[in-house]
Design a protein around this motif. Structure first.
Motif, PDB file in Angstrom:
ATOM      1  N   PHE A 313       0.809  -1.214   0.000  1.00 24.86           N
ATOM      2  CA  PHE A 313       0.000   0.000   0.000  1.00 24.86           C
ATOM      3  C   PHE A 313       0.846   1.270   0.000  1.00 24.86           C
ATOM      4  CE2 PHE A 313      -3.066  -3.070   2.066  1.00 24.86           C
ATOM      5  CZ  PHE A 313      -3.739  -3.303   0.870  1.00 24.86           C
ATOM      6  N   ASP A 314       2.165   1.109   0.025  1.00 26.67           N
ATOM      7  CA  ASP A 314       3.034   2.265  -0.202  1.00 26.67           C
ATOM      8  C   ASP A 314       2.917   2.746  -1.648  1.00 26.67           C
ATOM      9  OD1 ASP A 314       3.948   2.219   2.389  1.00 26.67           O
ATOM     10  OD2 ASP A 314       5.703   0.976   1.938  1.00 26.67           O
ATOM     11  N   MET A 315       2.322   1.896  -2.503  1.00 23.50           N
ATOM     12  CA  MET A 315       2.104   2.267  -3.903  1.00 23.50           C
ATOM     13  C   MET A 315       1.034   3.351  -4.049  1.00 23.50           C
ATOM     14  SD  MET A 315       3.750   0.564  -6.405  1.00 23.50           S
ATOM     15  CE  MET A 315       2.549   0.567  -7.738  1.00 23.50           C
ATOM     16  N   LEU A 316       0.235   3.551  -3.010  1.00 25.22           N
ATOM     17  CA  LEU A 316      -0.850   4.520  -3.101  1.00 25.22           C
ATOM     18  C   LEU A 316      -0.290   5.928  -3.277  1.00 25.22           C
ATOM     19  CD1 LEU A 316      -3.282   3.203  -0.337  1.00 25.22           C
ATOM     20  CD2 LEU A 316      -3.236   2.680  -2.781  1.00 25.22           C
ATOM     21  N   THR A 317      -0.942   6.698  -4.126  1.00 27.09           N
ATOM     22  CA  THR A 317      -0.482   8.051  -4.423  1.00 27.09           C
ATOM     23  C   THR A 317      -0.993   9.027  -3.369  1.00 27.09           C
ATOM     24  OG1 THR A 317      -2.423   8.585  -5.756  1.00 27.09           O
ATOM     25  CG2 THR A 317      -0.578   7.492  -6.880  1.00 27.09           C
ATOM     26  N   GLN A 318      -0.507  10.253  -3.443  1.00 22.92           N
ATOM     27  CA  GLN A 318      -0.981  11.284  -2.524  1.00 22.92           C
ATOM     28  C   GLN A 318      -2.472  11.543  -2.720  1.00 22.92           C
ATOM     29  OE1 GLN A 318       0.669  12.693   0.060  1.00 22.92           O
ATOM     30  NE2 GLN A 318      -1.359  13.521   0.540  1.00 22.92           N
ATOM     31  N   ALA A 319      -2.933  11.428  -3.959  1.00 22.99           N
ATOM     32  CA  ALA A 319      -4.364  11.610  -4.221  1.00 22.99           C
ATOM     33  C   ALA A 319      -5.186  10.552  -3.492  1.00 22.99           C
ATOM     34  CB  ALA A 319      -4.633  11.546  -5.722  1.00 22.99           C
ATOM     35  N   HIS A 320      -4.706   9.307  -3.478  1.00 19.79           N
ATOM     36  CA  HIS A 320      -5.414   8.249  -2.755  1.00 19.79           C
ATOM     37  C   HIS A 320      -5.451   8.549  -1.258  1.00 19.79           C
ATOM     38  CE1 HIS A 320      -3.968   5.497  -6.233  1.00 19.79           C
ATOM     39  NE2 HIS A 320      -5.192   5.919  -6.481  1.00 19.79           N
ATOM     40  N   ARG A 321      -4.333   9.008  -0.717  1.00 17.65           N
ATOM     41  CA  ARG A 321      -4.262   9.274   0.721  1.00 17.65           C
ATOM     42  C   ARG A 321      -5.158  10.457   1.102  1.00 17.65           C
ATOM     43  NH1 ARG A 321      -0.151   5.968   2.219  1.00 17.65           N
ATOM     44  NH2 ARG A 321       1.362   5.478   0.576  1.00 17.65           N
ATOM     45  N   THR A 322      -5.200  11.464   0.236  1.00 18.11           N
ATOM     46  CA  THR A 322      -6.085  12.603   0.490  1.00 18.11           C
ATOM     47  C   THR A 322      -7.540  12.168   0.430  1.00 18.11           C
ATOM     48  OG1 THR A 322      -4.463  14.119  -0.463  1.00 18.11           O
ATOM     49  CG2 THR A 322      -6.720  14.922  -0.276  1.00 18.11           C
ATOM     50  N   ARG A 323      -7.839  11.312  -0.541  1.00 15.01           N
ATOM     51  CA  ARG A 323      -9.200  10.785  -0.666  1.00 15.01           C
ATOM     52  C   ARG A 323      -9.632  10.105   0.636  1.00 15.01           C
ATOM     53  NH1 ARG A 323     -14.354  10.207  -2.394  1.00 15.01           N
ATOM     54  NH2 ARG A 323     -14.679   9.461  -0.302  1.00 15.01           N
ATOM     55  N   GLU A 324      -8.741   9.329   1.230  1.00 21.81           N
ATOM     56  CA  GLU A 324      -9.056   8.637   2.474  1.00 21.81           C
ATOM     57  C   GLU A 324      -9.154   9.610   3.644  1.00 21.81           C
ATOM     58  OE1 GLU A 324      -9.820   5.190   2.779  1.00 21.81           O
ATOM     59  OE2 GLU A 324     -10.041   5.813   0.696  1.00 21.81           O
ATOM     60  N   GLU A 325      -8.299  10.615   3.649  1.00 23.20           N
ATOM     61  CA  GLU A 325      -8.306  11.594   4.739  1.00 23.20           C
ATOM     62  C   GLU A 325      -9.632  12.341   4.807  1.00 23.20           C
ATOM     63  OE1 GLU A 325      -5.931  15.705   6.066  1.00 23.20           O
ATOM     64  OE2 GLU A 325      -5.259  14.539   4.320  1.00 23.20           O
TER      65      GLU A 325
END
Length: 516
Positions: A313-325
């Motif tokens: 899951f380190d493959m997740l982009t910043q956009a993915h992490r923002t989406r989750e946040e």
């Protein structure tokens, strides 16, 4: 004579039983040898029962509860391809169904396994079923047009009692996003043929696509699929939704919401190596779904790349992490529908659909503006009626007020509608007639990012159409703002935050929300 040889009754009974025992013994010996002889004969297999289990249950521990371990043979439309798939012991065999020479003057009422433009095959549907229904692989039949569906279902029904493997029946029933072509198997026609029977089959329902110019699946796409299923009586059936891997970006939250409402899975497919697939999107998809709810029918090179990083899951982009946040945490809100029979509130794990004043989202606790408060979020609007081009839908946020049983919250209302019109107004506040409005500009995707800043009794409401991704929060792009200093008279503090849709012609889909 008998009485002379055996003069007493006791002797007669003894002789009788000796003769009976001899007969019984001889009978048992005959039965024993007959049993041994019959067991040497070749035995017919027991007639299997129609499988009503899904693929994960059927293959038991072989898949380890993970669709990533499921292997496919794609477009198995000839005898040679079918035999190769069986030798390879794949878990799923997919084949396409049309009439022989379909669409030509030589068309025959004979379902064959072929994918246009090929119109002939050495493998008929009847032959395909004969080779597979007693096998060890799931079979998936992809109907390319409606013409062959009726006769094909008759053929399947004739062998239904002998099927021992899972069967999936697939068709693209709805037009997909972008410039996708219209479906050749209309939704109602296809589903109606399945709704009254074939309960042993999983129904696979997809959208048409144009993977040369991939665009995301939209809220309108998944809502149309949702309403189609609900209106055709198959909402309790086992379903799977085939989706193009090239179109996953900015589609995953929408697809997840759809799957949450049914006993369903996703089947992610790739038709050729030319279809560009973002591996990070596959990883994000895997992070959002249970592992047993996704099947992957990908090209070998793509599949190999994905397997190496599927759980990284380190493959997740910043956009993915923002989406989750910024995903909506429904545990921090009270979901209220005043009419118990209303379907105005459609809640997902991290999105909320609001339709009309009856459905409200209310903060679990009271909040106060003694310190600064910032509410950031994203809202999308869609019409309830697909044919409706002009509709009204609005997200309303109430602050400094309270909830009322008559669906008319009081306080300061900050709202934005599907045309981009922003409003700050007072509702049911004694002595206040506040009304300010501004145009944030129309959004082509009917999506807006918004910010509500409150400091004491200073309120600033800003909104804009996103420059890039709708469902990933970012800094507002060229926002329009309304700012005002409130008179504290008649206002409550602390107060409950209340959100609702002020109009009932469309849905306001709250897909991002964070309060700091």
């Amino acid at each position: 004579m008998f009485s002379k040889r055996y003069p007493t009754m006791k002797h007669r009974i003894a002789v009788y039983f000796r003769k009976c025992n001899l007969k019984i013994t001889l009978s048992l010996v005959v039965i024993f040898f007959l049993y041994k002889w019959m067991n040497k004969l070749p035995r017919m297999p027991d007639a299997p029962v129609v499988s009503e289990v899904d693929a994960m249950d059927f293959f038991d521990n072989k898949l380890k509860g993970d669709g990533l371990n499921f292997t496919w043979a794609h477009a198995t439309n000839s005898l040679e391809q079918l035999h190769n798939a069986q030798k390879a012991k794949v878990y799923g065999i997919e084949a396409d169904v049309i009439f022989k020479n379909e669409g030509t003057s030589y068309q025959e009422q004979l379902p064959i396994m072929a994918h246009p433009p090929k119109l002939r095959s050495d493998l008929t549907l009847q032959m395909f079923l004969h080779e597979t229904i007693l096998g060890e692989s799931l079979i998936k039949l992809d109907f390319k047009t409606l013409l062959s569906v009726g006769l094909s279902l008759q053929i399947i029904n004739e062998v239904a009692d002998n099927i021992k493997v899972p069967v999936w029946l697939n068709a693209d029933i709805l037009q997909g996003p972008g410039d996708a072509p219209p479906p050749s198997t209309p939704a109602s026609s296809f589903i109606n043929k399945l709704s009254s029977g074939f309960h042993f089959c999983t129904i696979s329902l997809g959208w048409t696509t144009n993977t040369r110019h991939p665009v995301p699946y939209t809220w309108s796409n998944v809502y149309e699929m949702y309403t189609t299923i609900m209106s055709t009586g198959i909402s309790k059936r086992k379903l799977t939704f085939p989706v193009a891997a090239a179109m996953l970006k900015n589609s995953i939250i929408q697809l997840k919401w759809l799957c949450e409402h049914f006993d369903s899975t996703l089947t992610v497919w790739q038709s050729s190596e030319d279809d560009h697939v973002d591996i990070s999107e596959l990883v994000y998809l895997r992070s959002k779904f249970p592992k047993d709810k996704i099947y992957y029918d990908l090209m070998p090179i793509t599949m190999e790349k994905f397997r190496h990083v599927a759980n990284n899951f380190d493959m997740l982009t910043q956009a993915h992490r923002t989406r989750e946040e910024y995903s909506v945490d429904t545990t921090k809100w009270v979901l209220k529908v005043s009419n118990l029979h209303s379907s105005d509130l459609k809640v997902g794990e991290d999105v909320v659909w609001l339709s009309g004043p009856e459905a409200q989202l209310k903060s679990f606790r009271r909040v106060t503006t003694s310190k600064h408060m910032l509410i950031r979020g994203a809202v999308s609007f869609i019409a309830k009626n697909f044919a409706e081009q002009s509709y009204k839908s609005s997200l309303q946020i109430f602050v400094f007020g309270e909830d009322h049983l008559d669906n008319h919250p009081s306080g300061i209302r900050c709202s934005i509608d599907n045309s981009g019109r922003m409003i700050i107004a007072s509702d049911h506040v004694e002595g206040s007639s506040l009304y300010l409005d501004k145009d944030a500009g129309a959004s082509r995707s009917s999506c807006y990012h918004f910010e509500l800043r409150i400091s004491g009794y200073t309120v600033e409401f800003s909104a804009s159409a996103p420059k890039f991704d709708c469902n990933v929060m970012q800094e507002l792009h060229r926002p329009q703002s309304i700012k005002t200093e409130l008179d504290s008279k008649g206002l409550l503090d602390p107060f409950y935050l209340i959100m609702r849709n002020g109009r009932s012609e469309g849905y306001a889909i709250l897909e991002q929300l964070k309060i700091t």
